[in-house]
Design an enzyme around this catalytic site. Structure first.
Site, short mmCIF file in Angstrom:
data_model
loop_
_atom_site.label_atom_id
_atom_site.label_comp_id
_atom_site.label_asym_id
_atom_site.label_seq_id
_atom_site.Cartn_x
_atom_site.Cartn_y
_atom_site.Cartn_z
N HIS A 151 0.87 -1.18 0.00
CA HIS A 151 0.00 0.00 0.00
C HIS A 151 0.91 1.24 0.00
O HIS A 151 2.04 1.18 0.49
CB HIS A 151 -0.82 -0.06 1.29
N ASP A 228 3.17 -4.43 8.16
CA ASP A 228 1.95 -3.65 7.96
C ASP A 228 0.78 -4.61 8.11
O ASP A 228 0.44 -5.36 7.19
CB ASP A 228 1.97 -3.00 6.58
N GLN A 231 -4.44 -4.76 7.12
CA GLN A 231 -5.47 -5.64 6.56
C GLN A 231 -5.51 -7.00 7.25
O GLN A 231 -6.47 -7.75 7.09
CB GLN A 231 -5.24 -5.86 5.05
N LYS A 254 -10.23 -0.33 10.64
CA LYS A 254 -10.32 -1.57 9.84
C LYS A 254 -10.66 -2.78 10.72
O LYS A 254 -10.87 -3.87 10.22
CB LYS A 254 -9.01 -1.81 9.09
N CYS A 392 -4.83 2.66 -3.53
CA CYS A 392 -3.58 3.15 -2.92
C CYS A 392 -2.45 2.16 -3.14
O CYS A 392 -1.64 1.91 -2.23
CB CYS A 392 -3.74 3.45 -1.43
N1 PMP Z 1 -1.71 -0.66 4.77
C1 PMP Z 1 -2.67 -1.34 4.15
C2 PMP Z 1 -2.39 -2.71 3.63
C3 PMP Z 1 -3.93 -0.76 3.98
O1 PMP Z 1 -4.90 -1.44 3.35
C4 PMP Z 1 -4.17 0.53 4.51
C5 PMP Z 1 -5.51 1.20 4.35
N2 PMP Z 1 -6.15 1.00 3.14
C6 PMP Z 1 -3.12 1.18 5.15
C7 PMP Z 1 -1.91 0.56 5.27
C8 PMP Z 1 -3.30 2.56 5.71
O2 PMP Z 1 -4.22 2.57 6.72
P1 PMP Z 1 -4.79 3.95 7.28
O3 PMP Z 1 -5.33 4.70 6.10
O4 PMP Z 1 -5.86 3.55 8.23
O5 PMP Z 1 -3.66 4.66 7.94
#
Ligand code: PMP
Length: 434
Positions: A151, A228, A231, A254, A392
């Protein structure tokens, strides 16, 4: 619809509608009861057409217990923390500390001080990039290893940290199914690697990376890993000690918790090496115009008034997930994924993107000749909420040669009926456009 599922570490997938094989302890999963816990899901199920909320990878709906945790804090317990000698402030501080202890338990961290409250996963990676990678690790010749499926939150902070340092980014490739090339990982992580940024579960492909194995491989070369787990947290039991990870980030929203709150976990030895993130109140020992001394962890990284109610909310979300059982949730979502795959498999124009074995409840797809945004808009008219776009993950889209995908992602409250409505709408799209 009420059915029993067994909470298991490794479940064997049964035929749709069947029972789950028991591996360890049992757990009852009552989908109607779960849905009843989510006011928005219940209300929107009554509208015409009823809502099928299949955008859980973007954000999850909130159970009443999380909403109550926020509301009760503001209506009954509210005061600023760490500052007051008065009763309310002390109680708010106790509740905040208790929330941190819940986070510790959820992640199985050694101590709660290793769990930092931040805005979310994004802020967690930025903190590590700014306070660890940039000042302490990046140098000419150094490299940071990430993967093709990251991401933007696990790409851009590293790029910012490396700017003007002479360090470089290395990217581990994936195969056509979205499985990480572990051999390439082992080769790319070398004596000049200073940190690895790895997603546990891909938000686009649903791939569940073998985090424990990859972390062990990085450690064999003396390289720390930031996992990370944004998810992963809603689908996979997280145990930072078992994983062996050095740093880990998650977002509250999430995991059925509030927005604006998330966690950076870090091993004490690493966090203690890092300079402060932001300066201000609450993170200092003493301030003078000549200079300032800082508190230890976790306060050093929580300058200013934090999202105190958010901490109550994320703790309530973690308690809720533990009550339902992450094994039961994962088993339910796996069934939904299998069901969704089966429901669209005969649509020749639809191609599933990401077919890694054991993937999480994320169904990315494209329909030849229809832009993902049109798919999303069309589904919305039928009451089906999905996500369309690059999610993203622009470098991954470039690798796939796609402008974007449509993505249905499943949460604990989703049902087979919702997927039926999704599949029926997809069939209408194919008829309409092609
Ligand atoms: N890492 C992953 C794999 C994600 O899917 C996301 C959110 N789509 C993020 C990081 C970032 O999370 P946040 O926008 O809640 O900071």
């Amino acid at each position: 619809m009420t059915f029993l599922k067994e909470e298991v570490e490794h479940f064997v997938h049964p035929p749709i509608g069947g029972t789950y094989t028991v591996a360890t302890q049992t757990h009852t999963f009552d989908i109607e009861a779960v849905r009843g816990d989510f006011p928005l899901i219940m209300r929107e199920a009554l509208r015409k057409p009823p809502l099928s909320y299949l955008d859980n990878a973007a954000s999850t709906q909130k159970p009443q217990t999380v909403i109550d945790a926020l509301s009760n804090f503001y209506s009954q317990d509210y005061a600023n923390i760490h500052r007051g000698v008065h009763f309310l402030s002390q109680r708010a501080t106790d509740l905040y500390d208790k929330a941190r202890e819940t986070v510790r338990r959820f992640l199985n961290a050694r101590e709660s001080a290793e769990c930092i409250f931040l805005r979310g996963a994004t802020e967690g990676v930025n903190l590590v990039a700014n306070c660890y990678a940039k000042p302490l690790l990046c140098r000419p010749g150094a490299n940071i290893v990430i993967t093709t499926m990251e991401h933007h939150a696990d790409i851009v902070p590293w790029q910012l940290a490396m700017e003007d340092t002479g360090a470089q980014l290395r990217v581990v490739p994936i195969d056509g199914r979205g499985v990480l090339d572990e051999e390439a990982f082992e080769k790319l992580v070398d004596e000049n690697t200073v940190i690895v940024g790895l997603s546990y579960v891909s938000n686009v492909l649903g791939t569940v990376n073998p985090a424990e194995r990859l972390i062990a491989a990085a450690h064999a070369k003396g390289v720390p890993v930031l996992l990370d787990a944004a998810q992963a947290a809603p689908h996979v039991a997280l145990d930072v000690q078992q994983l062996g990870c050095d740093l880990l980030v998650i977002s509250g929203h999430k995991i059925y918790g509030p927005t604006g709150i998330g966690i950076l976990y870090g091993r004490r030895e690493i966090l203690e090496k890092m300079p402060p993130w932001q300066g201000g109140g609450d993170m200092i020992l003493h301030v003078s115009f000549a200079g300032t001394t800082y508190k230890g962890i976790p306060d050093r990284f929580e300058a200013g008034t934090p999202h105190i109610a958010g901490a109550m909310g994320i703790a309530a979300a973690m308690n809720y997930i533990e009550r339902i059982g992450i094994g039961a949730i994962a088993a339910h979502e796996h069934e939904l994924l299998e069901y969704a795959n089966a429901a669209v498999t005969d649509i020749a124009q639809l191609r599933v993107i990401g077919t890694a074995p054991g993937k999480a409840g994320v169904l990315s797809f494209v329909i030849d000749g229809v832009h993902p945004h049109d798919i999303g808009t069309f589904l919305d008219a039928d009451g089906v909420a999905i996500r369309a776009g690059h999610h993203c993950a622009e470098p991954l889209m470039k690798h796939l040669g796609l402008p974007g995908t449509a993505r249905a992602s499943f949460g604990m409250y989703n049902t087979f009926e919702e997927i039926d409505r999704f599949a029926a709408s997809i069939r209408k799209i194919v008829k309409f456009f092609l």
